[in-house]
Motif scaffolding. Structure first.
Motif, short mmCIF file in Angstrom:
data_model
loop_
_atom_site.label_atom_id
_atom_site.label_comp_id
_atom_site.label_asym_id
_atom_site.label_seq_id
_atom_site.Cartn_x
_atom_site.Cartn_y
_atom_site.Cartn_z
N UNK A 48 -4.75 16.46 46.43
CA UNK A 48 -5.78 16.86 45.48
C UNK A 48 -7.18 16.52 45.97
N UNK A 49 -8.11 17.40 45.65
CA UNK A 49 -9.50 17.22 46.06
C UNK A 49 -10.38 16.72 44.92
N UNK A 50 -9.89 16.83 43.67
CA UNK A 50 -10.67 16.35 42.53
C UNK A 50 -9.71 16.00 41.39
N UNK A 51 -10.24 15.27 40.45
CA UNK A 51 -9.49 14.92 39.24
C UNK A 51 -10.35 15.25 38.04
N UNK A 52 -9.69 15.60 36.94
CA UNK A 52 -10.41 15.85 35.70
C UNK A 52 -11.04 14.54 35.22
N UNK A 53 -12.24 14.64 34.74
CA UNK A 53 -12.94 13.48 34.20
C UNK A 53 -13.77 13.92 33.01
N UNK A 54 -13.20 13.73 31.80
CA UNK A 54 -13.88 14.22 30.61
C UNK A 54 -13.95 15.74 30.64
N UNK A 55 -15.15 16.26 30.49
CA UNK A 55 -15.34 17.72 30.54
C UNK A 55 -15.70 18.19 31.95
N UNK A 56 -15.71 17.26 32.89
CA UNK A 56 -16.04 17.63 34.25
C UNK A 56 -14.96 17.23 35.22
N UNK A 57 -15.36 16.97 36.46
CA UNK A 57 -14.42 16.56 37.49
C UNK A 57 -14.99 15.39 38.27
#
Length: 305
Positions: A48-57
């Motif tokens: 994975x290159x990113x993770x969900x964080x709230x309403x963003x990444x």
């Protein structure tokens, strides 16, 4: 693994915008389409290159490591787009032309000067000299070839063709104090001409070959009195009284030589045809098309027969 540039650019837009939806707005793409790009890129990388964080990444370590590469890709693609725009606007590019000395000096130089004034960003390369020495190897390696004779069609690359470019007249040149000039004559026939000494250009000269072919058709042979190399040597030899030479009538109109000219074998004269070898339309560069238009040649006439 294989990486698509569009996947990397989608990742870059999302990373810099801070979210998939915001990145989709930057790219003017739908959010599902951008998400599919990211999914494909994640699979190609293998993690994975990113993770969900709230309403963003939030980028992972792999995402942070990939980010500078994606930015460099965007920069390079921007440079390519700028280069393509300059090519399209004829602000950049190249034009490679081959021509004989006579054609270059008396038929092309003013056109090339005009082309340079219109398109100063185009790099123009002009190669001149005796054509038979190297013209076959130049076919296909240069953009345009201006020839004094037609080339065997079998020798042309498949995407090139040739067509008549322009016609000119070959005339006899002689000193201004020659008796024929003092008599006010306008022409001379072959038998009378051949009683005079002749000054010939080198064997590869297109003018010489045209004259020799005309004599052969008339069943005549000329004495090879003097042979010189180059148009300047021809001019000096004729002016010195070594004999009568042959030259392009149009070339004579463009220079101030202390010589007179007479029509050969009047009233018809000796007409020769210059040829242009050029790419067929799908293989023409924008610079080639612009130059063809400038010299009055329709680029779209270069179609596959």
């Amino acid at each position: 693994m294989y990486f698509h540039s569009e996947d990397l650019l989608a990742f870059l837009a999302v990373a810099e915008a801070g979210g998939v939806g915001a990145g989709a707005e930057v790219l003017r793409r739908s959010q599902p389409a951008v998400s599919e790009r990211l999914r494909a890129l994640n699979e190609a990388v293998g993690e994975p290159l990113y993770q969900r964080s709230g309403r963003g990444i939030r980028l992972t370590a792999a995402g942070e490591a990939l980010l500078p590469y994606a930015r460099r890709l965007r920069d390079v693609l921007g440079e390519v787009q700028g280069w393509a725009a300059r090519q399209h606007a004829l602000q950049e590019g190249s034009l490679r032309i081959v021509a004989s000395n006579t054609v270059a000096n008396y038929f092309l130089l003013e056109h090339l000067a005009s082309f340079r004034s219109h398109y100063p960003g185009i790099q123009v390369q002009l190669k001149t000299g005796p054509m038979d020495d190297w013209a076959p190897s130049a076919l296909g390696a240069w953009d345009l070839l201006f020839m004094e004779d037609a080339v065997d069609a079998a020798a042309l690359p498949g995407h090139f063709l040739q067509r008549p470019w322009r016609q000119d007249e070959i005339v006899a040149i002689l000193p201004q104090d020659h008796p024929w000039v003092r008599e006010g004559r306008e022409g001379v026939d072959w038998p009378e001409l051949l009683r005079e000494p002749i000054v010939w250009r080198e064997p590869l000269s297109g003018v010489r070959r045209t004259v020799e072919a005309a004599l052969t058709r008339a069943g005549l042979r000329a004495r090879y009195s003097v042979e010189v190399t180059g148009i300047d040597a021809l001019r000096e030899a004729v002016a010195a009284g070594l004999g009568i030479g042959f030259a392009s009538a149009e070339a004579l109109d463009r220079v101030r030589w202390p010589l007179a000219s007479l029509r050969l074998n009047p009233p018809g004269g000796l007409i020769w045809t210059l040829y242009l070898i050029l790419p067929q339309v799908p293989f023409q560069s924008l610079a080639v098309r612009a130059f063809l238009e400038l010299i009055g040649q329709d680029p779209d006439a270069a179609k596959t027969p």
